[in-house]
Design a protein around this motif. Structure first.
Motif, PDB file in Angstrom:
ATOM      1  N   ASP A  88       0.811  -1.223   0.000  1.00 41.15           N
ATOM      2  CA  ASP A  88       0.000   0.000   0.000  1.00 41.15           C
ATOM      3  C   ASP A  88       0.841   1.268   0.000  1.00 41.15           C
ATOM      4  OD1 ASP A  88      -2.412  -1.296   0.038  1.00 41.15           O
ATOM      5  OD2 ASP A  88      -2.705  -1.123   2.205  1.00 41.15           O
ATOM      6  N   LEU A  89       2.016   1.193   0.562  1.00 39.11           N
ATOM      7  CA  LEU A  89       2.855   2.371   0.755  1.00 39.11           C
ATOM      8  C   LEU A  89       3.088   3.187  -0.518  1.00 39.11           C
ATOM      9  CD1 LEU A  89       4.114   3.610   3.250  1.00 39.11           C
ATOM     10  CD2 LEU A  89       6.193   2.341   2.774  1.00 39.11           C
ATOM     11  N   PRO A  90       3.412   2.576  -1.652  1.00 38.23           N
ATOM     12  CA  PRO A  90       3.612   3.377  -2.869  1.00 38.23           C
ATOM     13  C   PRO A  90       2.374   4.183  -3.278  1.00 38.23           C
ATOM     14  CG  PRO A  90       4.538   1.196  -3.174  1.00 38.23           C
ATOM     15  CD  PRO A  90       3.776   1.168  -1.876  1.00 38.23           C
ATOM     16  N   SER A  91       1.186   3.632  -3.064  1.00 40.96           N
ATOM     17  CA  SER A  91      -0.025   4.372  -3.437  1.00 40.96           C
ATOM     18  C   SER A  91      -0.247   5.574  -2.529  1.00 40.96           C
ATOM     19  CB  SER A  91      -1.257   3.455  -3.408  1.00 40.96           C
ATOM     20  OG  SER A  91      -1.573   3.087  -2.081  1.00 40.96           O
ATOM     21  N   TRP A  92       0.267   5.532  -1.319  1.00 44.79           N
ATOM     22  CA  TRP A  92       0.125   6.664  -0.405  1.00 44.79           C
ATOM     23  C   TRP A  92       0.917   7.867  -0.890  1.00 44.79           C
ATOM     24  CZ3 TRP A  92       1.260   4.123   5.011  1.00 44.79           C
ATOM     25  CH2 TRP A  92       0.265   3.191   5.302  1.00 44.79           C
ATOM     26  N   VAL A  93       2.080   7.620  -1.457  1.00 49.56           N
ATOM     27  CA  VAL A  93       2.958   8.723  -1.853  1.00 49.56           C
ATOM     28  C   VAL A  93       2.907   9.044  -3.342  1.00 49.56           C
ATOM     29  CG1 VAL A  93       4.537   8.445   0.087  1.00 49.56           C
ATOM     30  CG2 VAL A  93       4.941   7.164  -1.992  1.00 49.56           C
ATOM     31  N   SER A  94       2.278   8.196  -4.141  1.00 45.31           N
ATOM     32  CA  SER A  94       2.246   8.453  -5.584  1.00 45.31           C
ATOM     33  C   SER A  94       1.079   9.333  -5.992  1.00 45.31           C
ATOM     34  CB  SER A  94       2.191   7.135  -6.366  1.00 45.31           C
ATOM     35  OG  SER A  94       0.963   6.474  -6.119  1.00 45.31           O
ATOM     36  N   GLY A  95       0.120   9.515  -5.131  1.00 43.77           N
ATOM     37  CA  GLY A  95      -1.041  10.352  -5.445  1.00 43.77           C
ATOM     38  C   GLY A  95      -0.726  11.820  -5.199  1.00 43.77           C
ATOM     39  N   THR A  96      -1.743  12.559  -4.841  1.00 41.18           N
ATOM     40  CA  THR A  96      -1.552  13.978  -4.558  1.00 41.18           C
ATOM     41  C   THR A  96      -0.771  14.153  -3.264  1.00 41.18           C
ATOM     42  OG1 THR A  96      -3.588  14.171  -3.265  1.00 41.18           O
ATOM     43  CG2 THR A  96      -3.770  14.508  -5.658  1.00 41.18           C
ATOM     44  N   ALA A  97      -0.216  15.330  -3.087  1.00 44.34           N
ATOM     45  CA  ALA A  97       0.542  15.622  -1.870  1.00 44.34           C
ATOM     46  C   ALA A  97      -0.363  15.514  -0.642  1.00 44.34           C
ATOM     47  CB  ALA A  97       1.165  17.008  -1.950  1.00 44.34           C
ATOM     48  N   ASP A  98      -1.616  15.950  -0.775  1.00 44.11           N
ATOM     49  CA  ASP A  98      -2.565  15.864   0.340  1.00 44.11           C
ATOM     50  C   ASP A  98      -2.779  14.425   0.779  1.00 44.11           C
ATOM     51  OD1 ASP A  98      -2.852  18.569   0.281  1.00 44.11           O
ATOM     52  OD2 ASP A  98      -4.882  18.575  -0.552  1.00 44.11           O
ATOM     53  N   THR A  99      -2.914  13.539  -0.198  1.00 41.28           N
ATOM     54  CA  THR A  99      -3.121  12.124   0.122  1.00 41.28           C
ATOM     55  C   THR A  99      -1.895  11.553   0.817  1.00 41.28           C
ATOM     56  OG1 THR A  99      -4.598  11.853  -1.759  1.00 41.28           O
ATOM     57  CG2 THR A  99      -3.630   9.854  -0.849  1.00 41.28           C
ATOM     58  N   GLY A 100      -0.720  11.873   0.314  1.00 42.11           N
ATOM     59  CA  GLY A 100       0.519  11.379   0.916  1.00 42.11           C
ATOM     60  C   GLY A 100       0.691  11.862   2.349  1.00 42.11           C
ATOM     61  N   VAL A 101       0.436  13.149   2.574  1.00 35.74           N
ATOM     62  CA  VAL A 101       0.564  13.705   3.921  1.00 35.74           C
ATOM     63  C   VAL A 101      -0.467  13.077   4.854  1.00 35.74           C
ATOM     64  CG1 VAL A 101       0.246  15.807   5.304  1.00 35.74           C
ATOM     65  CG2 VAL A 101       1.609  15.872   3.209  1.00 35.74           C
ATOM     66  N   ALA A 102      -1.701  12.961   4.377  1.00 32.90           N
ATOM     67  CA  ALA A 102      -2.764  12.390   5.209  1.00 32.90           C
ATOM     68  C   ALA A 102      -2.492  10.922   5.529  1.00 32.90           C
ATOM     69  CB  ALA A 102      -4.121  12.541   4.530  1.00 32.90           C
ATOM     70  N   GLN A 103      -2.092  10.139   4.549  1.00 35.55           N
ATOM     71  CA  GLN A 103      -1.871   8.712   4.763  1.00 35.55           C
ATOM     72  C   GLN A 103      -0.592   8.437   5.556  1.00 35.55           C
ATOM     73  OE1 GLN A 103      -3.590   5.894   4.169  1.00 35.55           O
ATOM     74  NE2 GLN A 103      -5.315   7.130   3.527  1.00 35.55           N
ATOM     75  N   LEU A 104       0.515   8.952   5.074  1.00 33.51           N
ATOM     76  CA  LEU A 104       1.798   8.670   5.728  1.00 33.51           C
ATOM     77  C   LEU A 104       1.884   9.398   7.065  1.00 33.51           C
ATOM     78  CD1 LEU A 104       4.361   7.067   5.364  1.00 33.51           C
ATOM     79  CD2 LEU A 104       5.367   9.021   4.212  1.00 33.51           C
ATOM     80  N   GLY A 105       1.592  10.687   7.056  1.00 34.37           N
ATOM     81  CA  GLY A 105       1.639  11.459   8.298  1.00 34.37           C
ATOM     82  C   GLY A 105       0.646  10.952   9.324  1.00 34.37           C
ATOM     83  N   GLY A 106      -0.566  10.685   8.883  1.00 33.44           N
ATOM     84  CA  GLY A 106      -1.588  10.180   9.799  1.00 33.44           C
ATOM     85  C   GLY A 106      -1.205   8.850  10.408  1.00 33.44           C
ATOM     86  N   ASN A 107      -0.696   7.934   9.594  1.00 29.52           N
ATOM     87  CA  ASN A 107      -0.298   6.623  10.111  1.00 29.52           C
ATOM     88  C   ASN A 107       0.913   6.712  11.039  1.00 29.52           C
ATOM     89  OD1 ASN A 107      -1.934   4.227   9.243  1.00 29.52           O
ATOM     90  ND2 ASN A 107      -1.744   5.301   7.296  1.00 29.52           N
TER      91      ASN A 107
END
Length: 178
Positions: free
Chosen positions: A73-92
């Motif tokens: 799942d990790l690549p999909s968290w950072v390959s999308g928009t910056a908002d998605t990456g921050v929300a997914q990676l930062g949130g987790n």
């Protein structure tokens, strides 16, 4: 980030408003009993973890799913928009940060990075299993467990100065890594 605020803004605001009130109440209560450090750790554990629990167990309009492949799942968290990456990676990373930061400060027996790591893995795996069992439309993922655990261990490292002092004070001279 807009979706996070839209879905969880009330939880975030309540947590931000209640944290100082709960901290003051615990501090005043503990002034009459044992330790102010314990008061801060107890409030931090609860107030820092409860909002995340609310967010993690808020039902979503999706079918439940499970992903047991590490780093899938990790690549999909950072390959999308910056908002998605921050929300997914930062949130987790933040889900178990308060847990990792305050647990060794409150419980001397947990005052080692290894013990925090084990507790974080068990806690995060339990959360993911519960999300699947409750069928609340969440993805139960090994990547969530890995990143949640990393957040807890990084936070424990950040608070190490305080719990390492406490551990030495109680005569536990074993290595802090054990």
């Amino acid at each position: 980030m807009g979706a996070v605020w839209r879905n969880h803004g009330t939880t975030i605001m309540l947590a931000a408003l209640l944290l100082p009130v709960l901290s003051f109440a615990a501090y005043r209560w503990r002034c009459r009993s044992t330790s102010r450090r314990y008061a801060a750790a107890e409030v931090g554990l609860i107030a820092g973890s409860l909002p995340w629990a609310v967010m993690l167990f808020t039902p979503q309009k999706a079918a439940r799913s499970v992903d047991l492949v590490p780093l899938h799942d990790l690549p999909s968290w950072v390959s999308g928009t910056a908002d998605t990456g921050v929300a997914q990676l930062g949130g987790n990373l933040l889900v178990l940060a308060a847990f990792g930061f305050f647990l060794p400060m409150r419980f001397t027996a947990m005052a080692s990075l290894r013990r925090v790591l084990v507790a974080a893995v068990a806690t995060s795996a339990s959360v993911e299993a519960l999300q699947w069992v409750l069928a609340i439309g969440r993805v139960s993922s090994v990547d969530d467990v890995l990143v949640n655990t990393l957040g807890a261990v990084l936070a424990a490292s950040a608070s190490r100065r305080w719990w390492a002092d406490e551990r030495r004070r109680f005569g536990q001279t074993a290595s802090l890594g054990t």
